[in-house]
Write an enzyme that holds these catalytic residues in place. Structure first.
Site, short mmCIF file in Angstrom:
data_model
loop_
_atom_site.label_atom_id
_atom_site.label_comp_id
_atom_site.label_asym_id
_atom_site.label_seq_id
_atom_site.Cartn_x
_atom_site.Cartn_y
_atom_site.Cartn_z
N LYS A 160 30.70 86.10 5.88
CA LYS A 160 31.74 86.18 6.76
C LYS A 160 33.07 85.31 6.19
CE LYS A 160 32.62 85.78 11.87
NZ LYS A 160 33.00 86.79 12.22
N1 PMP Z 1 30.34 92.59 11.94
C1 PMP Z 1 31.34 91.90 11.75
C2 PMP Z 1 32.42 92.34 10.67
C3 PMP Z 1 31.91 90.62 12.59
O1 PMP Z 1 33.06 90.01 12.36
C4 PMP Z 1 31.07 90.37 13.29
C5 PMP Z 1 31.51 89.04 14.25
N2 PMP Z 1 30.89 87.87 13.57
C6 PMP Z 1 29.86 91.15 13.63
C7 PMP Z 1 29.50 92.14 12.83
C8 PMP Z 1 28.91 90.49 14.87
O2 PMP Z 1 28.24 89.42 14.41
P1 PMP Z 1 27.74 88.52 15.32
O3 PMP Z 1 26.88 89.07 16.59
O4 PMP Z 1 26.96 87.42 14.66
O5 PMP Z 1 28.64 87.55 16.03
#
Ligand code: PMP
Length: 308
Positions: A160
């Site tokens: 991320k």
């Molecule tokens: N995909 C992307 C590209 C994201 O930025 C996020 C948000 N963090 C997610 C999926 C979902 O991840 P999470 O459930 O951990 O927030």
């Protein structure tokens, strides 16, 4: 979405006034996208706010930084404690969004990130429904983006990392300018990958299916993982399986998961209604269970909560 200022932002070990939480314009991360971040939510519970799956988010932050070779000058434990501290001082009885950010700071220029200083900040602010209340109630209208999700050998999709989000931003602009709520990106091989900040689930013949991050180049989502566990606990079968866009068109139900978006039903994809376009029964059951779990109403998921 506009930010509502709160009192303090944690920066490199100190609580700084919101307005004073500034950095130099020549910070490395601003020029080259060298950083990584998290999005976390704290929810109100009967005994005050609790941060949802804080440790898992912090571990992902460290994994993101490992991938892009940034050494965080704090431990997971220290950043967990710092998060609790900043949520507490900013006083969020109704919960909040939490944004930890690791970024390369001021002092070095040029593409080589290795010599640049590493800074860490954690901010919190109240944040409502990411795609709006209408999408929560009636489902989101999605469009398959003409922008492909990164090839994992061009950009590390398991990280991320801040620079990765130029890709998400391009897809978001295209979707919004075309009149949709959100974009879905396909991976380099044409399979469904993810939204610009959300993972995707479909329901087919009573089985939940989500693309495996390793094949689809999607970020492994903490909410996705929570939904997999909740659905299995409810007795549903869940499979990690590649899918193509027509699997979305023909699904019995479909929904998105993410910290910001939470669980949002998908009303249509490329103007094809998902079933009758209304949130489906399995979507509703897992969503309601998730919403109860994050608010501390289900003892079996208590270990997911860090009390503030
Ligand atoms: N995909 C992307 C590209 C994201 O930025 C996020 C948000 N963090 C997610 C999926 C979902 O991840 P999470 O459930 O951990 O927030």
């Amino acid at each position: 979405m506009p930010i509502t200022p709160t009192e303090k932002i944690w920066m490199d070990g100190e609580l700084v006034d919101w307005d004073k939480a500034t950095i130099h314009v020549l910070s490395h991360g601003l020029h080259y996208g060298t950083g990584a971040f998290e999005g976390i939510r704290a929810y109100p519970t009967s005994s005050g706010p609790a941060v949802f799956r804080l440790r898992e988010h912090m571990v992902r932050l460290f994994n993101s930084c490992k991938i892009i070779m940034i050494d965080i000058p704090f431990s997971v434990e220290e950043l967990i404690n710092a998060t609790v501290e900043v949520v507490r001082v900013n006083d969020h009885p109704d919960g909040c969004y939490v944004r930890p950010l690791v970024y390369l700071g001021y002092g070095e220029m040029g593409v080589n990130p290795l010599p640049a200083p590493v800074n860490v900040a954690i901010a919190t602010w109240p944040w409502g429904a990411y795609l709006g209340e209408n999408a929560v109630k009636n489902g989101a209208r999605l469009k398959i983006s003409s922008w492909r999700r990164h090839d994992p050998n061009a950009m590390p999709t398991a990280a991320k990392a801040t620079g990765m989000y130029l890709n998400s931003g391009l897809a978001k602009i295209e979707a919004l300018k075309s009149g949709y709520d959100e974009a879905i990106m396909l991976g380099p091989e044409g399979q469904v990958s993810e939204g610009t900040g959300e993972n995707i689930f479909i329901v087919r013949d009573g089985v939940l299916v989500t693309p495996p991050s390793s094949e689809a180049g999607a970020l492994p989502g903490v909410t996705q993982d929570s939904i997999v566990k909740i659905a299995r606990d409810l007795g549903y079968e869940v499979r990690f399986e590649a899918m193509v866009r027509t699997d979305l068109y023909l699904a019995d139900e479909a929904f998105m998961t993410g910290t910001a978006v939470e669980i949002v039903p998908i009303q249509s994809v490329d103007d094809r209604l998902v079933n009758d376009g209304r949130p489906g029964p399995i979507t509703n059951i897992v969503r309601n269970t998730f919403n109860s779990a994050v608010r501390g109403e289900l003892s079996q998921y208590e270990s997911w909560l860090t009390r503030v």
